[in-house]
Design a protein around this motif. Structure first.
Motif, short mmCIF file in Angstrom:
data_model
loop_
_atom_site.label_atom_id
_atom_site.label_comp_id
_atom_site.label_asym_id
_atom_site.label_seq_id
_atom_site.Cartn_x
_atom_site.Cartn_y
_atom_site.Cartn_z
N LEU A 1 0.81 -1.21 0.00
CA LEU A 1 0.00 0.00 0.00
C LEU A 1 0.85 1.27 0.00
O LEU A 1 0.32 2.37 -0.07
CB LEU A 1 -0.94 0.00 1.21
CG LEU A 1 -2.15 -0.93 1.09
CD1 LEU A 1 -2.81 -1.13 2.45
CD2 LEU A 1 -3.15 -0.38 0.10
N GLY A 2 2.16 1.09 0.10
CA GLY A 2 3.06 2.24 0.04
C GLY A 2 2.92 3.17 1.22
O GLY A 2 3.05 4.40 1.06
N VAL A 3 2.67 2.63 2.40
CA VAL A 3 2.53 3.48 3.59
C VAL A 3 3.61 3.13 4.60
O VAL A 3 4.11 2.00 4.65
CB VAL A 3 1.14 3.33 4.24
CG1 VAL A 3 0.05 3.75 3.29
CG2 VAL A 3 0.91 1.90 4.71
N LYS A 4 3.98 4.11 5.38
CA LYS A 4 4.96 3.93 6.45
C LYS A 4 4.20 3.82 7.76
O LYS A 4 3.47 4.73 8.15
CB LYS A 4 5.92 5.12 6.49
CG LYS A 4 6.94 5.06 7.60
CD LYS A 4 7.95 3.95 7.39
CE LYS A 4 9.06 4.02 8.45
NZ LYS A 4 10.02 2.89 8.32
N ALA A 5 4.36 2.69 8.43
CA ALA A 5 3.64 2.47 9.68
C ALA A 5 4.53 2.83 10.86
O ALA A 5 5.51 2.14 11.13
CB ALA A 5 3.21 1.00 9.78
N CYS B 1 1.12 0.85 23.39
CA CYS B 1 0.00 1.61 22.86
C CYS B 1 -1.21 0.70 22.71
O CYS B 1 -1.12 -0.52 22.88
CB CYS B 1 0.36 2.25 21.52
SG CYS B 1 0.66 1.05 20.20
N GLU B 2 -2.34 1.31 22.38
CA GLU B 2 -3.57 0.56 22.13
C GLU B 2 -3.65 0.21 20.63
O GLU B 2 -2.96 0.82 19.80
CB GLU B 2 -4.79 1.39 22.52
CG GLU B 2 -4.81 1.81 23.98
CD GLU B 2 -4.94 0.64 24.92
OE1 GLU B 2 -5.62 -0.35 24.54
OE2 GLU B 2 -4.35 0.69 26.01
N LEU B 3 -4.50 -0.74 20.32
CA LEU B 3 -4.66 -1.15 18.93
C LEU B 3 -5.08 0.03 18.05
O LEU B 3 -4.61 0.18 16.92
CB LEU B 3 -5.71 -2.26 18.82
CG LEU B 3 -5.95 -2.83 17.43
CD1 LEU B 3 -4.69 -3.48 16.88
CD2 LEU B 3 -7.09 -3.84 17.45
N ARG B 4 -5.93 0.88 18.59
CA ARG B 4 -6.40 2.05 17.83
C ARG B 4 -5.22 2.94 17.40
O ARG B 4 -5.27 3.59 16.35
CB ARG B 4 -7.38 2.84 18.68
CG ARG B 4 -8.04 4.01 17.98
CD ARG B 4 -8.97 4.73 18.93
NE ARG B 4 -10.01 3.83 19.42
CZ ARG B 4 -11.12 3.56 18.76
NH1 ARG B 4 -11.32 4.10 17.57
NH2 ARG B 4 -12.02 2.76 19.27
N ASP B 5 -4.16 2.94 18.21
CA ASP B 5 -3.02 3.80 17.93
C ASP B 5 -2.19 3.33 16.74
O ASP B 5 -1.40 4.10 16.19
CB ASP B 5 -2.12 3.92 19.16
CG ASP B 5 -2.84 4.52 20.35
OD1 ASP B 5 -3.69 5.41 20.14
OD2 ASP B 5 -2.57 4.09 21.49
N VAL B 6 -2.31 2.05 16.38
CA VAL B 6 -1.49 1.54 15.28
C VAL B 6 -2.23 1.56 13.95
O VAL B 6 -1.64 1.30 12.91
CB VAL B 6 -0.98 0.10 15.56
CG1 VAL B 6 -0.33 0.02 16.93
CG2 VAL B 6 -2.08 -0.93 15.43
N LEU B 7 -3.51 1.84 13.97
CA LEU B 7 -4.30 1.88 12.74
C LEU B 7 -3.76 2.93 11.78
O LEU B 7 -3.49 4.06 12.17
CB LEU B 7 -5.76 2.17 13.04
CG LEU B 7 -6.61 1.05 13.65
CD1 LEU B 7 -7.98 1.58 14.01
CD2 LEU B 7 -6.73 -0.12 12.68
N VAL B 8 -3.61 2.54 10.53
CA VAL B 8 -3.20 3.46 9.48
C VAL B 8 -4.32 3.53 8.45
O VAL B 8 -4.74 2.50 7.92
CB VAL B 8 -1.89 3.00 8.80
CG1 VAL B 8 -1.53 3.95 7.66
CG2 VAL B 8 -0.77 2.92 9.82
N GLU B 9 -4.81 4.71 8.19
CA GLU B 9 -5.89 4.87 7.21
C GLU B 9 -5.30 5.24 5.86
O GLU B 9 -4.52 6.20 5.74
CB GLU B 9 -6.88 5.94 7.67
CG GLU B 9 -8.12 6.01 6.81
CD GLU B 9 -9.28 6.74 7.49
OE1 GLU B 9 -10.34 6.86 6.85
OE2 GLU B 9 -9.12 7.15 8.65
#
Length: 268
Positions: free
Chosen positions: A52-56, A68-76
């Motif tokens: 997807l060409g994104v930097k996580a 961190c929480e799971l919500r914090d790792v989400l990448v949109e």
């Protein structure tokens, strides 16, 4: 809580295009109006974010370490949300039961924000793959027209059927060269499985070979975004329409906690 569709994309072996299918199907589902979360469940060799060409900045490893929480790792990105995994973190490949359960329990905070959870599993038939696949409502097995793909897919289905009592599988033929090739492939596979296994196999269709897929991969962009008019992109949109029509369980087992319960049971 509304019913959530949990779909595991697996294949038994590497090189069948499983991650590409997970990514492009997720995008097609989002274009069809679904709120999609794509989880990279290849916990030791992540590549969803690469395609997807994104930097996580954070990954599932940060959730496991308690940083961190799971919500914090989400990448949109591209209309979906992804949960990135960590490349080369061997400790994540062999998680214990409690750690696996912890990953899945973290989804409870997201349950009201998604319609479909797509799980891109690792290759092979490791305990991690089996745990994630058996916990899903729908299992999409990707096969190609080569003996090793068929053999490994059969081994995965046999294992899930024998040890986990999974009976329903949807078979997707990938990289087909002719229109009838996918269905013929399914018929051959189904004939063998039907003789020796107590399973229900359903043909999910095919994704044709498309040179544009390689070009998109080189640019680190999904095919559906870079070549929306390609043959393969059309096939992904057709597959998404089929997935939307698949029944979603409306009782307790149709909620995301069903995924949690099944995963925890599988680890015990």
């Amino acid at each position: 809580m509304h019913p959530i569709q949990v779909l595991a994309v697996t294949g038994g072996k590497g090189g069948v295009g499983k991650t590409s299918i997970s990514v492009n199907l997720s995008l097609a589902l989002a274009q069809a109006g679904k709120r999609v979360v794509l989880m990279d469940a290849d916990l030791g060799l992540a590549n969803v974010d690469i395609l997807l060409g994104v930097k996580a900045p954070r990954t599932i490893a940060d959730v496991m370490s308690g940083d961190c929480e799971l919500r914090d790792v989400l990448v949109e990105t591209h209309g979906i949300k992804i949960i990135p995994a960590s490349s080369g973190v061997q400790s994540l490949v062999n998680l214990g039961a409690g750690q696996h359960a912890g990953i899945i329990h973290a989804f409870s905070d997201l349950a009201d924000e998604l319609d479909v959870l797509v799980i891109d599993t690792a290759a092979g038939i490791s305990d991690s793959v089996v745990s994630f696949v058996r916990a899903a409502q729908e299992v999409l097995v990707v096969v190609c027209d080569e003996p090793s793909s068929m053999t490994d897919a059969y081994a995965l289905i046999k294992l899930l059927n024998r040890d986990c009592q999974v009976r329903d599988f949807r078979i997707l033929a990938n990289m087909t060269r002719k229109q009838e090739e996918g269905r013929l492939m399914f018929q051959r596979f189904s004939a063998v499985a039907g003789r020796f296994l107590d399973v229900n196999l359903h043909y999910a269709g095919d994704i044709p070979y498309d040179e544009n897929l390689r070009k998109a991969g080189q640019k680190q962009r999904p095919l559906l975004d870079m070549y929306p008019g390609s043959r393969a992109a059309d096939a992904y949109r057709r597959l998404a329409k089929e997935v939307v029509q698949w029944p979603v369980r409306t009782q307790a087992s149709g909620h995301l906690e069903f995924f949690v319960e099944r995963l925890v049971q599988g680890m015990n």
